[in-house]
Design an enzyme around this catalytic site. Structure first.
Site, PDB file in Angstrom:
ATOM      1  N   SER A 160       0.843  -1.197   0.000  1.00  0.00           N
ATOM      2  CA  SER A 160       0.000   0.000   0.000  1.00  0.00           C
ATOM      3  C   SER A 160       0.881   1.251   0.000  1.00  0.00           C
ATOM      4  O   SER A 160       1.724   1.415  -0.871  1.00  0.00           O
ATOM      5  CB  SER A 160      -0.958  -0.043   1.186  1.00  0.00           C
ATOM      6  OG  SER A 160      -2.014   0.865   1.033  1.00  0.00           O
ATOM      7  N   GLU A 250      -9.610  -4.485  -6.034  1.00  0.00           N
ATOM      8  CA  GLU A 250      -9.278  -3.259  -5.305  1.00  0.00           C
ATOM      9  C   GLU A 250      -9.161  -2.029  -6.207  1.00  0.00           C
ATOM     10  O   GLU A 250      -8.858  -2.136  -7.404  1.00  0.00           O
ATOM     11  CB  GLU A 250      -7.990  -3.458  -4.512  1.00  0.00           C
ATOM     12  CG  GLU A 250      -6.736  -3.709  -5.321  1.00  0.00           C
ATOM     13  CD  GLU A 250      -5.513  -3.648  -4.437  1.00  0.00           C
ATOM     14  OE1 GLU A 250      -5.182  -2.543  -3.974  1.00  0.00           O
ATOM     15  OE2 GLU A 250      -4.901  -4.697  -4.197  1.00  0.00           O
ATOM     16  N   HIS A 280      -7.572  -5.568  -1.320  1.00  0.00           N
ATOM     17  CA  HIS A 280      -6.372  -4.798  -1.000  1.00  0.00           C
ATOM     18  C   HIS A 280      -5.536  -5.509   0.061  1.00  0.00           C
ATOM     19  O   HIS A 280      -6.009  -5.815   1.149  1.00  0.00           O
ATOM     20  CB  HIS A 280      -6.782  -3.408  -0.499  1.00  0.00           C
ATOM     21  CG  HIS A 280      -5.631  -2.504  -0.211  1.00  0.00           C
ATOM     22  ND1 HIS A 280      -4.826  -1.976  -1.196  1.00  0.00           N
ATOM     23  CD2 HIS A 280      -5.143  -2.017   0.970  1.00  0.00           C
ATOM     24  CE1 HIS A 280      -3.899  -1.204  -0.646  1.00  0.00           C
ATOM     25  NE2 HIS A 280      -4.061  -1.231   0.663  1.00  0.00           N
TER      26      HIS A 280
END
Length: 307
Positions: A160, A250, A280
């Site tokens: 991320s 995602e 995610h």
């Protein structure tokens, strides 16, 4: 660029588990990232949710500093350790997360790969906005080199926001004429915090564009388009080969696709793995979800590749 699609595990028990995990993330974690939720609540919530993940057995953990930055080190016990070092940056929108919240991923990666995994506790916003995280990442990378770790034994990895930070660290190393790492492992990375492309992803279980905009504002403010804040937007030549793993459901899937293409256009190499029906940063469920374990295996194989 190589794109590999992975079908979800078809076992009935895995389908049920995936549905339960998806529900829990949507109900209990996704609201933590909504605008209006204080950073302190987000951080506490992520620590609580980390208790629902599985830390790998047979992995030794200790604390240390790397380039003056706190970190946790994970090494497989019982022998078989390798010379490879994974410098890992956690996700959390540059505002939350820590080595603690990501121990499931990092310990399973250390056990599967035999590499030493260093999870950096870099500074986060709003207390320490951009470029503090980049400075910490580069300081740690430089320290490994100064300690005698060969660059061809270092893998830079993250998920991320930590994936975006991994890319920024590699660019910063290039800009400072440091030797390039052996490779990049990027999991559901967020490398364009201007959020210039906003595809609709109805299957997203964690993120919203409003939440990402707020995190970007906290982190970089008016500097969101700076090269090391949104490294996807700049020249990516001279970077090491990358393994990119993402979920099909995602909203950051486009970041992964764009980066894989950009690296190839810049003369680099990128292997993009897209897992159907996954969300995610699904590899955090290692030890529970078979697809997460499979992704860990992909990372371990990439780390072990000779270069």
């Amino acid at each position: 660029m190589t794109i590999r699609m992975h079908a979800p595990d078809s076992q009935g028990s895995q389908q049920v588990l995936a549905a339960i995990l998806r529900y829990n993330l949507r109900v209990f974690v996704k609201p933590l990232f909504y605008p209006g939720v204080p950073v302190s609540v987000l951080r506490y919530g992520l620590r609580v949710m980390a208790t629902t993940t599985l830390v790998a057995r047979d992995v030794h953990r200790d604390g240390l500093t790397v380039g003056g930055v706190p970190a946790e080190r994970y090494r497989r016990t019982g022998g078989g350790a390798k010379d490879k070092v994974v410098l890992y940056f956690h996700g959390g929108g540059y505002c939350a997360g820590s080595p603690y919240t990501h121990r499931s991923l990092t310990t399973h990666l250390a056990r599967a790969s035999g590499a030493t995994v260093l999870a950096l506790d870099y500074r986060v916003a709003p207390e320490a906005p951009y470029p503090a995280a980049v400075n910490d990442a580069l300081s740690a990378y430089r320290a490994l080199l100064d300690e005698g770790v060969s660059s061809d034994q270092i893998i830079i990895a993250g998920d991320s926001a930590g994936g975006g930070l991994s890319l920024a660290c590699a660019l910063a190393a290039r800009n400072h004429d440091l030797p390039a790492a052996a490779g990049l492992v990027l999991l559901s990375h967020w490398a364009d915090i201007t959020n210039s492309e906003r595809p609709h992803a109805p299957g997203e279980t964690l993120l919203t564009w409003k939440g990402l905009d707020l995190a970007a504002q906290r982190y970089a403010g008016e500097q969101r388009a700076e090269p090391l804040a949104s490294p996807l937007l700049v020249d990516l030549s001279g970077l090491p080969p990358a393994l990119i793993i993402t979920g099909r459901d995602e909203i950051l899937l486009a970041d992964s696709q764009r980066l894989a293409s950009a690296l190839e256009d810049a003369g680099g190499k990128a292997d993009l793995h897209v897992y159907e029906g996954r969300w995610h940063f699904f590899p955090i469920h290692a030890g529970l979800l078979h697809d997460a374990d499979h992704a860990i295996g992909q990372m371990a194989a990439f780390i072990d590749q000779p270069r």
